[in-house]
Scaffold this active site. Structure first.
Site, mmCIF file in Angstrom:
data_model
loop_
_atom_site.group_PDB
_atom_site.id
_atom_site.type_symbol
_atom_site.label_atom_id
_atom_site.label_comp_id
_atom_site.label_asym_id
_atom_site.label_seq_id
_atom_site.Cartn_x
_atom_site.Cartn_y
_atom_site.Cartn_z
ATOM 1 N N ALA A 73 0.844 -1.189 0.000
ATOM 2 C CA ALA A 73 0.000 0.000 0.000
ATOM 3 C C ALA A 73 0.886 1.249 0.000
ATOM 4 O O ALA A 73 2.103 1.168 0.213
ATOM 5 C CB ALA A 73 -0.911 -0.004 1.214
ATOM 6 N N GLN A 75 1.416 3.580 2.118
ATOM 7 C CA GLN A 75 2.194 3.749 3.340
ATOM 8 C C GLN A 75 2.753 2.409 3.849
ATOM 9 O O GLN A 75 2.783 2.135 5.048
ATOM 10 C CB GLN A 75 1.334 4.409 4.413
ATOM 11 N N SER A 76 3.227 1.595 2.947
ATOM 12 C CA SER A 76 3.728 0.264 3.295
ATOM 13 C C SER A 76 4.984 0.308 4.156
ATOM 14 O O SER A 76 6.013 0.875 3.761
ATOM 15 C CB SER A 76 4.027 -0.513 2.007
ATOM 16 N N ASN A 77 4.917 -0.321 5.330
ATOM 17 C CA ASN A 77 6.110 -0.491 6.159
ATOM 18 C C ASN A 77 7.098 -1.443 5.497
ATOM 19 O O ASN A 77 8.310 -1.280 5.599
ATOM 20 C CB ASN A 77 5.721 -1.037 7.536
ATOM 21 N N ALA A 79 7.571 -1.894 2.268
ATOM 22 C CA ALA A 79 8.278 -1.212 1.183
ATOM 23 C C ALA A 79 9.426 -0.373 1.732
ATOM 24 O O ALA A 79 10.540 -0.387 1.190
ATOM 25 C CB ALA A 79 7.300 -0.333 0.401
#
Length: 337
Positions: A73, A75-77, A79
């Site tokens: 997503a 705000q992917s942690n 990523a």
């Protein structure tokens, strides 16, 4: 379980602390609450994906890759930690970010994890909601191959058999810490999403015959769907490790979905209460998407009497507090006067 048979880099700060939460335990007047601080793994503000990436990035290196691709997503942690690991190891990193929440304000689109992704030098491209992200990564990987690159695809959340090894190892680590301090763990609770964290923990705890039940709190999928996803990955992980699939019975996989709210990444009042409660009673920051909703589940279960008074309950903090900066309006803070 001899995990040294599998390729692994060592860049996480391990073991992460196992800490009591006495003020919160007293405030809630329930069981004795503890927290396993996987927000302290050290890589770009920490988080649970760092454990998975130690194995995934080592596999990429063994396969001769020169770049990695992953998805998540906005705000992917995952990523954020992937591009940090890539920067540390000299890999090119490509992020495909899906618009799953429908938020488009500047804080959500440019701050928090997205800001750190860019600081780590990631190449970012956006995808609309409900995209087939696996197909998108495959297509992007072919483009890179056509350009002479050697890409390695990391699934969302780092959640495959290789990534799950990180949480098989975490189960060993936590059990050792508990043994060293004579702490009987009656319940282990955490956020479950892409399934790799829970699958690894269940495999590790069951393979050791630890007697520690793993309780997932889903942040997205309905309970039945999430439990099947976790169980199937646990079975694949056991096979990958050369262990009997009978080690993990279906009933050992629990994923309560009562605290998702209106959907993935969408704030709930119980999440806001949980974030505020832990911040003001223990000085620890949760995140609004994963650990905040999981801790909301823990609070509700305490209030409902799910745990016995003398139980020791460990909450596994999967990190992600940097995402708070993408959700400032959700917390209705009074401001400075």
């Amino acid at each position: 379980m001899h995990l040294s048979r599998f390729a692994r880099f060592h860049f996480a700060h391990l073991p992460t602390p196992l800490e009591p939460m006495p003020r919160l335990s007293e405030y809630l007047a329930g069981p004795s609450l503890w927290i396993k601080r996987d927000d302290c793994t050290g890589l770009s503000s920490g988080g649970n994906k760092t454990r998975k990436l130690e194995f995934l990035m080592a596999d990429a290196a063994e396969r001769g890759a020169d770049c990695v691709i992953t998805q998540g997503a906005t705000q992917s942690n995952h990523a954020r930690q992937t591009c940090a690991a890539a920067a540390k190891l000299g890999f090119e990193c490509h992020l495909l970010l899906e618009d799953r929440s429908g938020f488009h304000d500047d804080n959500y689109a440019q701050n928090g994890n997205v800001l750190l992704d860019q600081l780590h030098g990631a190449n970012i491209s956006l995808r609309p909601i409900d995209s087939d992200m696996s197909a998108e990564m495959d297509q992007f990987a072919q483009q890179l191959r056509d350009d002479g690159k050697k890409p390695y695809i990391i699934p969302g959340g780092g959640s495959n058999e290789t990534g799950a090894l990180g949480y098989v190892n975490a189960a060993l680590e936590l059990t050792h810490q508990a043994n060293e301090r004579s702490l009987r763990i009656d319940h282990l609770l955490h956020a479950t999403g892409s399934a790799g964290t829970q699958a690894g923990l269940v495999v590790g705890m069951q393979a050791m015959n630890s007697g520690i039940p793993v309780y997932g709190v889903s942040v997205d999928a309905p309970q039945a769907e999430q439990e099947v996803k976790v169980y199937r990955l646990a079975q694949r992980t056991l096979d990958f490790m050369g262990l009997s699939q009978n080690i993990v019975p279906r009933e050992s996989v629990v994923a309560n979905s009562d605290y998702v709210g209106d959907g993935y990444g969408l704030p709930t009042e119980s999440m806001i209460e949980a974030v505020n409660m832990l911040a003001t009673h223990e000085g620890i920051l949760l995140d609004p998407v994963y650990s905040g909703k999981a801790f909301a589940g823990l609070i509700d279960l305490v209030r409902k009497g799910f745990f016995d008074k003398g139980d020791n309950v460990v909450f596994l903090h999967t990190g992600g507090s940097v995402a708070l900066f993408a959700y400032p309006k959700a917390f209705h803070l009074p401001g400075i006067h």
